[in-house]
Design a protein around this motif. Structure first.
Motif, PDB file in Angstrom:
ATOM      1  N   VAL A 214       0.863  -1.182   0.000  1.00  0.00           N
ATOM      2  CA  VAL A 214       0.000   0.000   0.000  1.00  0.00           C
ATOM      3  C   VAL A 214       0.895   1.226   0.000  1.00  0.00           C
ATOM      4  O   VAL A 214       1.820   1.339   0.804  1.00  0.00           O
ATOM      5  CB  VAL A 214      -0.923   0.028   1.231  1.00  0.00           C
ATOM      6  N   THR A 215       0.640   2.140  -0.913  1.00  0.00           N
ATOM      7  CA  THR A 215       1.406   3.386  -0.950  1.00  0.00           C
ATOM      8  C   THR A 215       0.474   4.542  -1.286  1.00  0.00           C
ATOM      9  O   THR A 215      -0.636   4.338  -1.790  1.00  0.00           O
ATOM     10  CB  THR A 215       2.568   3.316  -1.961  1.00  0.00           C
ATOM     11  N   PHE A 216       0.934   5.754  -1.001  1.00  0.00           N
ATOM     12  CA  PHE A 216       0.132   6.965  -1.195  1.00  0.00           C
ATOM     13  C   PHE A 216       0.917   7.897  -2.111  1.00  0.00           C
ATOM     14  O   PHE A 216       2.075   8.223  -1.831  1.00  0.00           O
ATOM     15  CB  PHE A 216      -0.149   7.638   0.147  1.00  0.00           C
TER      16      PHE A 216
ATOM     17  N   LEU B  93       1.934   6.581 -13.426  1.00  0.00           N
ATOM     18  CA  LEU B  93       3.349   6.260 -13.555  1.00  0.00           C
ATOM     19  C   LEU B  93       3.776   5.242 -12.493  1.00  0.00           C
ATOM     20  O   LEU B  93       4.431   4.239 -12.791  1.00  0.00           O
ATOM     21  CB  LEU B  93       4.193   7.533 -13.434  1.00  0.00           C
ATOM     22  N   ILE B  94       3.388   5.487 -11.255  1.00  0.00           N
ATOM     23  CA  ILE B  94       3.825   4.620 -10.159  1.00  0.00           C
ATOM     24  C   ILE B  94       3.173   3.238 -10.258  1.00  0.00           C
ATOM     25  O   ILE B  94       3.824   2.216 -10.035  1.00  0.00           O
ATOM     26  CB  ILE B  94       3.530   5.296  -8.811  1.00  0.00           C
ATOM     27  N   ARG B  95       1.914   3.199 -10.644  1.00  0.00           N
ATOM     28  CA  ARG B  95       1.271   1.890 -10.839  1.00  0.00           C
ATOM     29  C   ARG B  95       2.013   1.079 -11.895  1.00  0.00           C
ATOM     30  O   ARG B  95       2.300  -0.101 -11.699  1.00  0.00           O
ATOM     31  CB  ARG B  95      -0.197   2.071 -11.249  1.00  0.00           C
ATOM     32  N   ASN B  96       2.324   1.712 -13.019  1.00  0.00           N
ATOM     33  CA  ASN B  96       2.973   0.991 -14.110  1.00  0.00           C
ATOM     34  C   ASN B  96       4.357   0.501 -13.723  1.00  0.00           C
ATOM     35  O   ASN B  96       4.770  -0.600 -14.117  1.00  0.00           O
ATOM     36  CB  ASN B  96       3.050   1.879 -15.360  1.00  0.00           C
TER      37      ASN B  96
ATOM     38  N   VAL C 182      -3.689   9.460  -4.132  1.00  0.00           N
ATOM     39  CA  VAL C 182      -4.314   8.161  -4.410  1.00  0.00           C
ATOM     40  C   VAL C 182      -3.657   7.109  -3.526  1.00  0.00           C
ATOM     41  O   VAL C 182      -2.428   7.036  -3.457  1.00  0.00           O
ATOM     42  CB  VAL C 182      -4.150   7.773  -5.895  1.00  0.00           C
ATOM     43  N   ARG C 183      -4.469   6.332  -2.850  1.00  0.00           N
ATOM     44  CA  ARG C 183      -3.974   5.167  -2.107  1.00  0.00           C
ATOM     45  C   ARG C 183      -3.984   3.985  -3.073  1.00  0.00           C
ATOM     46  O   ARG C 183      -5.050   3.578  -3.557  1.00  0.00           O
ATOM     47  CB  ARG C 183      -4.867   4.872  -0.902  1.00  0.00           C
TER      48      ARG C 183
ATOM     49  N   ASN D 137      -7.590   1.407  -6.031  1.00  0.00           N
ATOM     50  CA  ASN D 137      -7.185   2.799  -5.894  1.00  0.00           C
ATOM     51  C   ASN D 137      -8.315   3.609  -5.268  1.00  0.00           C
ATOM     52  O   ASN D 137      -9.459   3.550  -5.722  1.00  0.00           O
ATOM     53  CB  ASN D 137      -6.847   3.391  -7.263  1.00  0.00           C
ATOM     54  N   SER D 138      -7.980   4.332  -4.221  1.00  0.00           N
ATOM     55  CA  SER D 138      -8.974   5.202  -3.591  1.00  0.00           C
ATOM     56  C   SER D 138      -8.365   6.594  -3.398  1.00  0.00           C
ATOM     57  O   SER D 138      -7.177   6.719  -3.073  1.00  0.00           O
ATOM     58  CB  SER D 138      -9.424   4.624  -2.245  1.00  0.00           C
ATOM     59  N   ARG D 139      -9.172   7.585  -3.632  1.00  0.00           N
ATOM     60  CA  ARG D 139      -8.690   8.973  -3.549  1.00  0.00           C
ATOM     61  C   ARG D 139      -8.962   9.570  -2.177  1.00  0.00           C
ATOM     62  O   ARG D 139      -9.944   9.238  -1.517  1.00  0.00           O
ATOM     63  CB  ARG D 139      -9.347   9.837  -4.634  1.00  0.00           C
TER      64      ARG D 139
END
Length: 364
Positions: free
Chosen positions: A136-138, A146-149, A197-198, A168-170
């Motif tokens: 889990v990251t924020f 970018l970070i997801r990819n 985004v979490r 993903n939750s905002r």
């Protein structure tokens, strides 16, 4: 190509962390910076196999069973293992083994056995536990894609036959940057609120460090926040044995005779025939008798493995047909897995399946 490139390809297919605790898979002997002159593929490393590699001019032997299982205080050639070690070193031959990591891998040893039998809908019989974690990251909203990819490229987000999986939750994050910091957004000394985004995603535990490295390489914050959580989920794509179904049911006798032909078995040992039809088949290459209870629980009609102890046969007649086909016989087609991995990436490398039958068990 260098031998280490071939080793990397094998370990991408069957990562070493998938091996069981007792095992010693991986590089056994040699230096992998050498250029590969050819690869000899085998089940066991013996002196005859090494002589075969020497005659071919190959400097890489890939085996299923590791040559070295225990520690050595001296190497004097007193047994075949030590003689193999001396011969390999003397002739600059690298020995690499993929054992229980290949047994446990998706499309590994047991999937090859299932293919030879003609099973469909093949899945893991006993999935690994405690092998998955959640990251889990924020991240700022603008950098989320970018970070997801980057995380997906590092091996995160694979669930079964799906990849790029995340939730993903905002929300809003707050922080105050102190003197000496270099904040990506906001001002030093002022409380800042940022739309974030979490991101939640799953990954194999052994890829944790790789995921951290990937995250930190692109995360814009000076102090990125991330958490790892252990999961109790089974890892359905990795584990011991497999189970699948035949297209059409077969009688016990016909099935056993077909297995005998397919695996060129000198003698199929089995428990008492009960007249059941065989359609759901559970199996495990090598010494897989520990999976008999799992095979029974999944309502398999037959369980096939390489070795079953005498007392394991008792009391199972009403539960399942047990078929013991020999350790070597059950795993002999492992060489084909090595071949397909290597030839796909290195089509110009000389490759040969060993012609040596290393089975120490003979049938009269």
């Amino acid at each position: 190509m260098k031998i280490k490139e071939i080793v990397s390809a094998l370990e991408r297919f069957a990562p070493l962390p998938l091996q069981d605790g007792f095992d010693n898979a991986g590089l056994q002997i040699g230096l992998t910076d050498a250029e590969a002159t050819g690869a000899l593929l085998c089940l066991d490393v013996t002196e005859a196999v090494l002589d075969e590699a020497i005659a071919l001019g190959f400097n890489l032997v890939v085996s299923h069973h590791p040559l070295i299982f225990k520690g050595y205080k001296s190497i004097t050639g007193k047994d075949y293992v030590e003689r193999c070690m001396l011969k390999a070193i003397k002739n600059d031959i690298v020995i690499y083994s993929a054992h229980t990591n290949l047994d446990n891998a998706q499309n590994g040893v047991n999937f090859k056995i299932a293919e030879k039998i003609g099973l469909k809908n093949v899945r893991i019989l006993q999935p690994k536990e405690d092998g998955l974690i959640k990251l889990v990251t924020f991240v700022p909203l603008a950098q989320a894609d970018l970070i997801r990819n980057v995380l997906f490229a590092a091996g995160c987000g694979v669930v079964g036959n799906y990849d790029s999986c995340s939730y993903n939750s905002r929300g809003e994050g707050t922080f105050r940057a102190k003197e000496g910091t270099h904040p990506f957004c906001g001002s030093i000394g002022e409380l800042h609120t940022e739309k974030e985004v979490r991101i939640e995603t799953i990954l194999p535990a052994f890829k944790k460090n790789e995921a951290i490295k990937a995250l930190l390489s692109v995360h814009p914050y000076e102090e990125p926040v991330f958490d790892f959580y252990p999961l109790l989920n089974e890892w359905a794509q990795v584990g011991s044995g497999v189970v699948g179904e035949l297209e059409e049911p077969e009688t016990e006798s016909f099935f056993l005779k077909r297995i005998k032909r397919t695996f060129e078995v000198g003698c199929v040992r089995h428990n008492k025939l009960s007249g059941r039809e065989i359609q759901k088949v559970a199996l495990c290459g090598g010494a897989g008798a520990f999976l008999i209870p799992q095979a029974v629980r999944c309502d398999a009609d037959v369980f096939i493995t390489g070795e079953i102890k005498y007392h394991d046969y008792f009391g199972r007649e009403g539960d399942i047909l047990l078929a013991e086909i020999g350790h070597y016989e059950s795993e002999q087609y492992t060489k084909e897995i090595f071949h397909s991995i290597i030839v796909e990436l290195f089509p110009n490398l000389a490759i040969q399946l060993s012609k040596i039958n290393t089975n120490p068990i003979k049938y009269l």
